[in-house]
Design a protein around this motif. Sequence first.
Motif, PDB file in Angstrom:
ATOM      1  N   UNK A   1       0.873  -1.170   0.000  1.00 18.02           N
ATOM      2  CA  UNK A   1       0.000   0.000   0.000  1.00 18.02           C
ATOM      3  C   UNK A   1       0.912   1.223   0.000  1.00 18.02           C
ATOM      4  N   UNK A   2       0.333   2.398  -0.067  1.00 16.61           N
ATOM      5  CA  UNK A   2       1.145   3.622  -0.047  1.00 16.61           C
ATOM      6  C   UNK A   2       1.323   4.162   1.372  1.00 16.61           C
ATOM      7  N   UNK A   3       0.869   3.418   2.374  1.00 11.69           N
ATOM      8  CA  UNK A   3       0.923   3.879   3.757  1.00 11.69           C
ATOM      9  C   UNK A   3       2.195   3.398   4.443  1.00 11.69           C
ATOM     10  N   UNK A   4       2.959   4.340   4.984  1.00 10.78           N
ATOM     11  CA  UNK A   4       4.213   4.019   5.663  1.00 10.78           C
ATOM     12  C   UNK A   4       4.017   3.957   7.171  1.00 10.78           C
ATOM     13  N   UNK A   5       4.891   3.214   7.821  1.00  9.30           N
ATOM     14  CA  UNK A   5       4.930   3.144   9.281  1.00  9.30           C
ATOM     15  C   UNK A   5       6.399   3.082   9.685  1.00  9.30           C
ATOM     16  N   UNK A   6       6.982   4.241   9.985  1.00 15.79           N
ATOM     17  CA  UNK A   6       8.403   4.351  10.323  1.00 15.79           C
ATOM     18  C   UNK A   6       9.253   3.797   9.186  1.00 15.79           C
ATOM     19  N   UNK A   7      10.058   2.749   9.425  1.00 19.03           N
ATOM     20  CA  UNK A   7      10.900   2.172   8.367  1.00 19.03           C
ATOM     21  C   UNK A   7      10.211   1.027   7.638  1.00 19.03           C
ATOM     22  N   UNK A   8       8.935   0.846   7.882  1.00 18.59           N
ATOM     23  CA  UNK A   8       8.160  -0.218   7.247  1.00 18.59           C
ATOM     24  C   UNK A   8       7.021   0.388   6.441  1.00 18.59           C
ATOM     25  N   UNK A   9       6.246  -0.482   5.813  1.00 20.90           N
ATOM     26  CA  UNK A   9       5.064  -0.047   5.080  1.00 20.90           C
ATOM     27  C   UNK A   9       3.973  -1.101   5.236  1.00 20.90           C
ATOM     28  N   UNK A  10       2.747  -0.648   5.081  1.00 18.80           N
ATOM     29  CA  UNK A  10       1.611  -1.568   5.164  1.00 18.80           C
ATOM     30  C   UNK A  10       1.454  -2.315   3.843  1.00 18.80           C
TER      31      UNK A  10
ATOM     32  N   UNK B   1      -5.614  -9.856   4.543  1.00 17.80           N
ATOM     33  CA  UNK B   1      -4.954  -9.486   5.783  1.00 17.80           C
ATOM     34  C   UNK B   1      -4.139  -8.210   5.595  1.00 17.80           C
ATOM     35  N   UNK B   2      -4.023  -7.411   6.644  1.00 12.37           N
ATOM     36  CA  UNK B   2      -3.245  -6.183   6.650  1.00 12.37           C
ATOM     37  C   UNK B   2      -2.057  -6.376   7.591  1.00 12.37           C
ATOM     38  N   UNK B   3      -0.853  -6.123   7.073  1.00 12.20           N
ATOM     39  CA  UNK B   3       0.363  -6.334   7.854  1.00 12.20           C
ATOM     40  C   UNK B   3       1.377  -5.246   7.514  1.00 12.20           C
ATOM     41  N   UNK B   4       2.416  -5.146   8.324  1.00 13.77           N
ATOM     42  CA  UNK B   4       3.553  -4.285   7.980  1.00 13.77           C
ATOM     43  C   UNK B   4       4.798  -5.152   7.818  1.00 13.77           C
ATOM     44  N   UNK B   5       5.666  -4.706   6.941  1.00  9.75           N
ATOM     45  CA  UNK B   5       6.949  -5.357   6.725  1.00  9.75           C
ATOM     46  C   UNK B   5       7.976  -4.301   6.360  1.00  9.75           C
ATOM     47  N   UNK B   6       9.272  -4.611   6.495  1.00 10.63           N
ATOM     48  CA  UNK B   6      10.312  -3.656   6.114  1.00 10.63           C
ATOM     49  C   UNK B   6      10.223  -3.305   4.627  1.00 10.63           C
ATOM     50  N   UNK B   7      10.541  -2.064   4.307  1.00  8.98           N
ATOM     51  CA  UNK B   7      10.479  -1.631   2.908  1.00  8.98           C
ATOM     52  C   UNK B   7      11.550  -2.298   2.048  1.00  8.98           C
ATOM     53  N   UNK B   8      12.504  -2.967   2.655  1.00  2.53           N
ATOM     54  CA  UNK B   8      13.545  -3.676   1.904  1.00  2.53           C
ATOM     55  C   UNK B   8      13.034  -4.983   1.308  1.00  2.53           C
ATOM     56  N   UNK B   9      11.861  -5.456   1.768  1.00  2.00           N
ATOM     57  CA  UNK B   9      11.278  -6.669   1.206  1.00  2.00           C
ATOM     58  C   UNK B   9      10.602  -6.332  -0.129  1.00  2.00           C
ATOM     59  N   UNK B  10      10.454  -7.333  -0.986  1.00  2.38           N
ATOM     60  CA  UNK B  10       9.853  -7.124  -2.301  1.00  2.38           C
ATOM     61  C   UNK B  10       8.476  -7.771  -2.371  1.00  2.38           C
ATOM     62  N   UNK B  11       7.469  -6.937  -2.627  1.00  4.23           N
ATOM     63  CA  UNK B  11       6.092  -7.391  -2.837  1.00  4.23           C
ATOM     64  C   UNK B  11       5.602  -6.824  -4.154  1.00  4.23           C
ATOM     65  N   UNK B  12       4.474  -7.305  -4.611  1.00  6.32           N
ATOM     66  CA  UNK B  12       3.883  -6.805  -5.846  1.00  6.32           C
ATOM     67  C   UNK B  12       3.276  -5.423  -5.616  1.00  6.32           C
TER      68      UNK B  12
END
Length: 75
Positions: free
Chosen positions: A36-45, A57-68
Amino acid sequence: TLLVSDTSLGFNLLFGGYRNLPSNFNLLDSQAFLWTSTLLYDSAWLRQIFIQNPKIFRRTRPKSWAFSVRCIKNQ
């Protein structure tokens, strides 16, 4: 990678899994992860969709991970 086009979501969905560090690919053909375009500190939703579960499901993960990424065309 599995593409589902007959879905109640209203768009084609590629179950491409994800890539984390150090470049391990996981859950191909069984789960879809969309940033999503929503950030949470050094992560994103993100949204996580299982091929055999109708829930999203809605989760956060580090922005260094690769998702679609799902691009939405302006109308």
